[in-house]
Design a protein around this motif. Structure first.
Motif, PDB file in Angstrom:
ATOM      1  N   ALA A  94       0.795  -1.219   0.000  1.00 25.32           N
ATOM      2  CA  ALA A  94       0.000   0.000   0.000  1.00 25.32           C
ATOM      3  C   ALA A  94       0.832   1.275   0.000  1.00 25.32           C
ATOM      4  CB  ALA A  94      -0.933   0.003   1.214  1.00 25.32           C
ATOM      5  N   LEU A  95       2.127   1.157   0.170  1.00 27.69           N
ATOM      6  CA  LEU A  95       2.986   2.336   0.211  1.00 27.69           C
ATOM      7  C   LEU A  95       3.849   2.436  -1.042  1.00 27.69           C
ATOM      8  CD1 LEU A  95       4.266   2.232   3.908  1.00 27.69           C
ATOM      9  CD2 LEU A  95       2.376   3.582   3.001  1.00 27.69           C
ATOM     10  N   VAL A  96       4.045   3.643  -1.488  1.00 29.19           N
ATOM     11  CA  VAL A  96       4.967   3.922  -2.591  1.00 29.19           C
ATOM     12  C   VAL A  96       6.226   4.538  -1.973  1.00 29.19           C
ATOM     13  CG1 VAL A  96       5.388   5.240  -4.692  1.00 29.19           C
ATOM     14  CG2 VAL A  96       3.115   4.291  -4.236  1.00 29.19           C
ATOM     15  N   VAL A  97       7.362   3.916  -2.219  1.00 31.01           N
ATOM     16  CA  VAL A  97       8.616   4.353  -1.604  1.00 31.01           C
ATOM     17  C   VAL A  97       9.605   4.768  -2.686  1.00 31.01           C
ATOM     18  CG1 VAL A  97      10.514   3.697  -0.072  1.00 31.01           C
ATOM     19  CG2 VAL A  97       8.233   2.742   0.300  1.00 31.01           C
ATOM     20  N   ALA A  98      10.311   5.852  -2.439  1.00 32.75           N
ATOM     21  CA  ALA A  98      11.329   6.321  -3.380  1.00 32.75           C
ATOM     22  C   ALA A  98      12.553   6.788  -2.604  1.00 32.75           C
ATOM     23  CB  ALA A  98      10.786   7.467  -4.232  1.00 32.75           C
ATOM     24  N   VAL A  99      13.720   6.697  -3.243  1.00 25.97           N
ATOM     25  CA  VAL A  99      14.977   7.149  -2.624  1.00 25.97           C
ATOM     26  C   VAL A  99      15.730   8.034  -3.607  1.00 25.97           C
ATOM     27  CG1 VAL A  99      15.193   5.163  -1.090  1.00 25.97           C
ATOM     28  CG2 VAL A  99      16.175   5.048  -3.387  1.00 25.97           C
ATOM     29  N   SER A 100      16.623   8.860  -3.057  1.00 29.64           N
ATOM     30  CA  SER A 100      17.362   9.799  -3.909  1.00 29.64           C
ATOM     31  C   SER A 100      18.482   9.160  -4.723  1.00 29.64           C
ATOM     32  CB  SER A 100      17.930  10.933  -3.038  1.00 29.64           C
ATOM     33  OG  SER A 100      18.723  10.409  -1.981  1.00 29.64           O
ATOM     34  N   PRO A 101      19.242   8.174  -4.203  1.00 31.64           N
ATOM     35  CA  PRO A 101      20.330   7.616  -5.022  1.00 31.64           C
ATOM     36  C   PRO A 101      19.795   6.885  -6.252  1.00 31.64           C
ATOM     37  CG  PRO A 101      20.608   7.039  -2.705  1.00 31.64           C
ATOM     38  CD  PRO A 101      19.228   7.577  -2.863  1.00 31.64           C
ATOM     39  N   LYS A 102      20.490   7.043  -7.346  1.00 28.00           N
ATOM     40  CA  LYS A 102      20.113   6.349  -8.563  1.00 28.00           C
ATOM     41  C   LYS A 102      20.685   4.932  -8.564  1.00 28.00           C
ATOM     42  CE  LYS A 102      20.046  10.680 -11.200  1.00 28.00           C
ATOM     43  NZ  LYS A 102      20.633  11.429 -12.348  1.00 28.00           N
ATOM     44  N   GLN A 103      20.180   4.110  -9.438  1.00 22.03           N
ATOM     45  CA  GLN A 103      20.673   2.731  -9.541  1.00 22.03           C
ATOM     46  C   GLN A 103      22.174   2.717  -9.798  1.00 22.03           C
ATOM     47  OE1 GLN A 103      18.743   0.416 -12.576  1.00 22.03           O
ATOM     48  NE2 GLN A 103      19.996  -1.395 -12.213  1.00 22.03           N
TER      49      GLN A 103
END
Length: 206
Positions: A42-51
């Protein structure tokens, strides 16, 4: 004297009863068994570092954001009271490493070992700036967030893609401050040894 004898006898009876009578059983604490596969994503998670981006332990910063998935019905987050975010080993960094093994049972899972943050859930979105801790080893990582109910039990989750992991370069070797401390300690040891040597020689000469 008679009173003292009666008092002593009663004391012995109390001690005897205390030893012989069964003690009440300690209350058992039960832990709710939670499986990741049973939780709604139910949560959408994002982070700043790129792959593939490399961060250095003790220095690199990860900006983590989370929000309720727009596909969830209204009120789906009514039971959400807190959010717990963890740093997890990516599949490539878990291979042939049993101590990092992922498990569907969250209490047996070893993939997500590093706590990023835990804070009250706020409707809308959340954000946290995480500085990679010095004890985080070299590996590839993704981020997973859990929504917790009032009892602290995981009731939903979200995560970044394990296939789009970023890397952490852990701290290896001896830190400069440790080298300085070792040098000072060695110098002190030599000075102390020389001092005792001189004292012993003076005693012998006397």
């Amino acid at each position: 004297m008679a009173r003292r004898g009666v008092t002593a006898a009663l004391s012995l009876v109390v001690v005897f009863l205390g030893v012989c009578l069964p003690r009440p059983a300690a209350a058992k604490t039960t832990t709710t068994q939670v499986h990741l596969s049973a939780l709604p994503r139910a949560l959408v998670v994002a982070v700043s570092p790129k792959q593939g981006e490399v961060l250095h332990a003790g220095d690199g910063v990860v900006t983590v954001t989370w929000s309720l998935n727009t596909t969830e019905p209204a009120g789906a987050d009514a039971a959400f009271k807190a959010v717990r975010v963890k740093l997890c080993y990516a599949p490539a960094s878990r291979k042939d490493r049993g101590w990092r093994k992922a498990a569907d049972d969250l209490h047996k899972d070893k993939a997500c070992q590093f706590k990023v943050t835990e804070q009250p859930y706020a409707a809308g979105a959340g954000r946290f700036e995480y500085r990679v801790q010095r004890d985080v080893p070299t590996a590839s990582y993704f981020v997973r967030a859990f929504a917790l109910d009032a009892s602290g039990t995981e009731v939903a989750y979200g995560q970044t893609s394990p296939d789009a992991a970023f890397d952490v370069a852990g701290i290896t070797g001896i830190h400069a401050s440790l080298k300085v401390a070792a040098g000072v300690f060695s110098a002190f040891s030599v000075a102390a040894l020389a001092f005792f040597f001189v004292v012993e020689n003076r005693k012998k000469n006397k």
